[in-house]
Design a protein around this motif. Structure first.
Motif, PDB file in Angstrom:
ATOM      1  N   PRO A 192       0.809  -1.220   0.000  1.00 34.73           N
ATOM      2  CA  PRO A 192       0.000   0.000   0.000  1.00 34.73           C
ATOM      3  C   PRO A 192       0.844   1.271   0.000  1.00 34.73           C
ATOM      4  O   PRO A 192       1.973   1.299   0.485  1.00 34.73           O
ATOM      5  CB  PRO A 192      -0.770  -0.114   1.318  1.00 34.73           C
ATOM      6  CG  PRO A 192       0.181  -0.838   2.230  1.00 34.73           C
ATOM      7  CD  PRO A 192       0.928  -1.809   1.354  1.00 34.73           C
ATOM      8  N   VAL A 221       0.794   4.653   1.824  1.00 37.40           N
ATOM      9  CA  VAL A 221       0.223   5.264   3.023  1.00 37.40           C
ATOM     10  C   VAL A 221       0.630   6.737   3.031  1.00 37.40           C
ATOM     11  O   VAL A 221       1.809   7.058   2.943  1.00 37.40           O
ATOM     12  CB  VAL A 221       0.730   4.561   4.301  1.00 37.40           C
ATOM     13  CG1 VAL A 221       0.136   5.210   5.538  1.00 37.40           C
ATOM     14  CG2 VAL A 221       0.386   3.073   4.254  1.00 37.40           C
ATOM     15  N   CYS A 249       7.364  -7.920   4.601  1.00 41.55           N
ATOM     16  CA  CYS A 249       6.272  -6.968   4.359  1.00 41.55           C
ATOM     17  C   CYS A 249       6.770  -5.540   4.520  1.00 41.55           C
ATOM     18  O   CYS A 249       7.608  -5.245   5.378  1.00 41.55           O
ATOM     19  CB  CYS A 249       5.118  -7.214   5.327  1.00 41.55           C
ATOM     20  SG  CYS A 249       4.074  -8.603   4.874  1.00 41.55           S
ATOM     21  N   PHE A 306       5.473  -1.113   3.457  1.00 43.32           N
ATOM     22  CA  PHE A 306       4.564  -0.186   2.783  1.00 43.32           C
ATOM     23  C   PHE A 306       5.338   1.050   2.379  1.00 43.32           C
ATOM     24  O   PHE A 306       6.463   1.283   2.845  1.00 43.32           O
ATOM     25  CB  PHE A 306       3.354   0.165   3.665  1.00 43.32           C
ATOM     26  CG  PHE A 306       3.690   0.840   4.972  1.00 43.32           C
ATOM     27  CD1 PHE A 306       3.839   2.227   5.049  1.00 43.32           C
ATOM     28  CD2 PHE A 306       3.837   0.101   6.143  1.00 43.32           C
ATOM     29  CE1 PHE A 306       4.129   2.853   6.252  1.00 43.32           C
ATOM     30  CE2 PHE A 306       4.131   0.709   7.351  1.00 43.32           C
ATOM     31  CZ  PHE A 306       4.278   2.100   7.409  1.00 43.32           C
ATOM     32  N   ASP A 328      -3.683   4.467  -0.619  1.00 38.89           N
ATOM     33  CA  ASP A 328      -4.515   3.344  -0.183  1.00 38.89           C
ATOM     34  C   ASP A 328      -4.986   3.533   1.258  1.00 38.89           C
ATOM     35  O   ASP A 328      -6.104   3.148   1.617  1.00 38.89           O
ATOM     36  CB  ASP A 328      -3.727   2.039  -0.294  1.00 38.89           C
ATOM     37  CG  ASP A 328      -3.283   1.754  -1.716  1.00 38.89           C
ATOM     38  OD1 ASP A 328      -4.159   1.547  -2.573  1.00 38.89           O
ATOM     39  OD2 ASP A 328      -2.064   1.778  -1.979  1.00 38.89           O
ATOM     40  N   ILE A 329      -4.119   4.108   2.071  1.00 41.54           N
ATOM     41  CA  ILE A 329      -4.430   4.387   3.480  1.00 41.54           C
ATOM     42  C   ILE A 329      -3.959   5.801   3.791  1.00 41.54           C
ATOM     43  O   ILE A 329      -2.865   6.206   3.384  1.00 41.54           O
ATOM     44  CB  ILE A 329      -3.724   3.389   4.420  1.00 41.54           C
ATOM     45  CG1 ILE A 329      -4.196   1.958   4.144  1.00 41.54           C
ATOM     46  CG2 ILE A 329      -3.954   3.755   5.882  1.00 41.54           C
ATOM     47  CD1 ILE A 329      -3.401   0.897   4.908  1.00 41.54           C
ATOM     48  N   ARG A 377     -10.833   4.988   4.138  1.00 41.20           N
ATOM     49  CA  ARG A 377      -9.380   4.809   3.970  1.00 41.20           C
ATOM     50  C   ARG A 377      -8.581   5.557   5.030  1.00 41.20           C
ATOM     51  O   ARG A 377      -7.349   5.499   5.045  1.00 41.20           O
ATOM     52  CB  ARG A 377      -8.951   5.306   2.589  1.00 41.20           C
ATOM     53  CG  ARG A 377      -9.361   4.414   1.445  1.00 41.20           C
ATOM     54  CD  ARG A 377      -8.722   4.884   0.149  1.00 41.20           C
ATOM     55  NE  ARG A 377      -9.423   6.005  -0.461  1.00 41.20           N
ATOM     56  CZ  ARG A 377      -8.853   6.935  -1.208  1.00 41.20           C
ATOM     57  NH1 ARG A 377      -7.559   6.909  -1.419  1.00 41.20           N
ATOM     58  NH2 ARG A 377      -9.565   7.898  -1.748  1.00 41.20           N
ATOM     59  N   ARG A 415      -4.816  -3.545   8.236  1.00 39.31           N
ATOM     60  CA  ARG A 415      -5.690  -2.948   7.221  1.00 39.31           C
ATOM     61  C   ARG A 415      -5.407  -3.521   5.828  1.00 39.31           C
ATOM     62  O   ARG A 415      -6.318  -3.693   5.031  1.00 39.31           O
ATOM     63  CB  ARG A 415      -5.488  -1.435   7.181  1.00 39.31           C
ATOM     64  CG  ARG A 415      -6.158  -0.652   8.275  1.00 39.31           C
ATOM     65  CD  ARG A 415      -7.645  -0.432   7.982  1.00 39.31           C
ATOM     66  NE  ARG A 415      -8.245   0.429   8.981  1.00 39.31           N
ATOM     67  CZ  ARG A 415      -8.706   1.661   8.729  1.00 39.31           C
ATOM     68  NH1 ARG A 415      -8.645   2.145   7.501  1.00 39.31           N
ATOM     69  NH2 ARG A 415      -9.246   2.378   9.685  1.00 39.31           N
ATOM     70  N   TRP A 416      -4.126  -3.764   5.544  1.00 38.21           N
ATOM     71  CA  TRP A 416      -3.767  -4.115   4.169  1.00 38.21           C
ATOM     72  C   TRP A 416      -3.415  -5.588   3.971  1.00 38.21           C
ATOM     73  O   TRP A 416      -3.795  -6.208   2.985  1.00 38.21           O
ATOM     74  CB  TRP A 416      -2.594  -3.255   3.714  1.00 38.21           C
ATOM     75  CG  TRP A 416      -2.287  -3.420   2.252  1.00 38.21           C
ATOM     76  CD1 TRP A 416      -1.296  -4.186   1.692  1.00 38.21           C
ATOM     77  CD2 TRP A 416      -2.987  -2.835   1.157  1.00 38.21           C
ATOM     78  NE1 TRP A 416      -1.340  -4.106   0.320  1.00 38.21           N
ATOM     79  CE2 TRP A 416      -2.375  -3.276  -0.040  1.00 38.21           C
ATOM     80  CE3 TRP A 416      -4.083  -1.977   1.066  1.00 38.21           C
ATOM     81  CZ2 TRP A 416      -2.813  -2.884  -1.295  1.00 38.21           C
ATOM     82  CZ3 TRP A 416      -4.527  -1.577  -0.187  1.00 38.21           C
ATOM     83  CH2 TRP A 416      -3.887  -2.036  -1.347  1.00 38.21           C
ATOM     84  N   ARG A 446      -3.042 -12.175  -1.933  1.00 40.85           N
ATOM     85  CA  ARG A 446      -4.466 -12.431  -1.774  1.00 40.85           C
ATOM     86  C   ARG A 446      -4.838 -13.697  -2.551  1.00 40.85           C
ATOM     87  O   ARG A 446      -4.292 -13.957  -3.621  1.00 40.85           O
ATOM     88  CB  ARG A 446      -5.275 -11.233  -2.258  1.00 40.85           C
ATOM     89  CG  ARG A 446      -5.140 -10.044  -1.319  1.00 40.85           C
ATOM     90  CD  ARG A 446      -6.008  -8.859  -1.717  1.00 40.85           C
ATOM     91  NE  ARG A 446      -6.013  -7.881  -0.639  1.00 40.85           N
ATOM     92  CZ  ARG A 446      -5.057  -6.982  -0.459  1.00 40.85           C
ATOM     93  NH1 ARG A 446      -4.031  -6.932  -1.298  1.00 40.85           N
ATOM     94  NH2 ARG A 446      -5.100  -6.139   0.567  1.00 40.85           N
TER      95      ARG A 446
END
Length: 416
Positions: free
Chosen positions: A195, A197, A245, A247, A278-279, A311, A355-356, A400
């Motif tokens: 994402p 952010v 991971c 962002f 996205d956020i 968001r 959230r993501w 996903r």
């Protein structure tokens, strides 16, 4: 030597005194950000502004006396001034006079570092200047620009207006190219499973301090308003939550009450980062006495540029400046953090992850070496681990479920 400045404003008769004081305090901070020394403030409440001098004659004489007695260099008005009002006030007060928009533009000009930032500031300055060069009467209506409209009959005012319009066109075209280039970069980022952010919030809410806390980046951190003007974009890894991971974090210009229209239009390129995030982390100054108003202003701007509130994560910053009981009594609809001490920042990172990434699953694939394409994989999945096994490569992915199904369908279709 810093200019000595008086901050002034004219307000509607029913405007609350507490709000007026907050406005003048913010004006003083803006003045200091521009390098001025604030000698004091003064205001008047009346039913309607004076068309010649904004304020009434008595108040103008009062300001003139202070200018003389305290050897002031500049008076800055909260209200937008017409060219006529500015000229009359300078004549009456015997010193330079500017309005809040001009002050903000001056601060922006000091802060801009990138080509994009400088172009946005120049466009805002030119847009601000143009109507203040406009004369009265119909004698200017014949001015259309181009062949047949120039020559001995063109006054200096008309010439200045034409040059400004021409320059506005040049700057807008250059900014449009910046926006197109950034859109290409944004589309490339959007293909990746991480994402964007974006930090948003009222100016001086502590966004840059939080940006530094999250990224370790040594960005400018200042109590002065608008210390960040050019958007910053950095990667933030989450090794303690899920190794591999991360962002992308963007820090943007702070919002302010009654954002001048010239700034709102000119900073479209910067606001695009917010629109496509996205956020969004809405950073609120929990120690500010008008934090509710600041939150309302930020959400109003987000609504205006079309940002969906689902968001947005509300983040109440500067809890280190509050006593324990006061902190607990603050709003409940936001994560409480201190960007300065780091308190609550781990919970914020966890909230971003949840959230993501929470609906992503881990998969292990064994891919023949001849078919292995790391770049292609990273477009739709996070590669957590990679192991070379001679004729094949084994990778652990986070993605996903629908993306994995699409990948398997492509294999069955003969398009690995």
């Amino acid at each position: 030597m810093a200019e000595r400045v008086l901050v002034a404003g004219m307000f509607a008769a029913q405007r609350p005194l507490l709000e007026i004081r907050s406005i003048l305090e913010e004006m003083a901070q803006l003045t200091q950000s521009a390098g001025g020394e604030v000698a004091g403030s003064l205001f008047q409440r009346r039913r309607s502004p004076d068309s010649r001098t904004l304020m009434g004659r008595g108040k103008v004489r009062e300001i003139a006396a202070r200018v003389q007695e305290e050897s002031l260099d500049l008076v800055v008005f909260f209200n937008s001034l017409s060219r006529i009002q500015q000229r009359n006030l300078e004549s009456e007060l015997g010193c330079r006079v500017i309005d809040r928009t001009r002050l903000i533009l001056d601060v922006f000009a000091m802060r801009a570092r990138s080509l994009e930032g400088k172009l946005q500031v120049e466009l805002a300055q030119l847009t601000y200047m143009l109507p203040r060069l406009t004369g009265r009467g119909v004698e200017l209506s014949r001015l259309g620009g181009g062949i047949g409209t120039r020559g001995p009959g063109e006054t200096k005012l008309e010439s200045d207006r034409r040059r400004i319009r021409d320059r506005i066109g040049v700057v807008r075209r250059r900014l449009d190219k910046v926006i197109r280039d950034r859109d290409v970069q944004r589309r490339a980022r959007a293909q990746r499973p991480v994402p964007l952010v974006s930090l948003v919030g009222y100016t001086s809410a502590g966004k840059s301090t939080l940006f530094r806390r999250l990224t370790g980046e040594q960005v400018i951190v200042s109590q002065r308003l608008f210390s960040t003007l050019d958007p910053l974009l950095r990667r933030v890894d989450l090794p303690d939550i899920q190794p591999g991971c991360f962002f992308l974090l963007s820090d943007t210009v702070g919002f302010i009450r009654d954002m001048p229209a010239e700034l709102f239009r000119s900073f479209r390129a910067t606001l695009e980062e917010v629109v496509h995030a996205d956020i969004l982390l809405n950073i609120m100054n929990g120690a500010a006495h008008d934090s509710d108003f600041q939150e309302h202003e930020v959400l109003r701007v987000l609504d205006e540029i079309g940002v969906s509130r689902d968001r947005v994560i509300n983040v109440v910053n500067k809890i280190d400046l509050l006593a324990g009981s006061a902190c607990e009594s603050q709003r409940k609809d936001g994560l409480r953090v201190s960007a300065r001490t780091g308190a609550g920042v781990d919970q914020l990172r966890r909230e971003i992850f949840d959230r993501w990434f929470a609906d992503m699953e881990r998969y292990t694939l064994s891919i023949p070496r001849v078919d292995f394409n790391m770049t292609a994989l990273e477009k739709w999945a996070l590669v957590l681990e990679r192991r070379d096994l001679g004729t094949s490569v084994e990778v652990t992915l986070l993605c996903r479920p629908e993306k994995m199904l699409q990948y398997k369908d492509s294999l069955e279709g003969g398009q690995p």
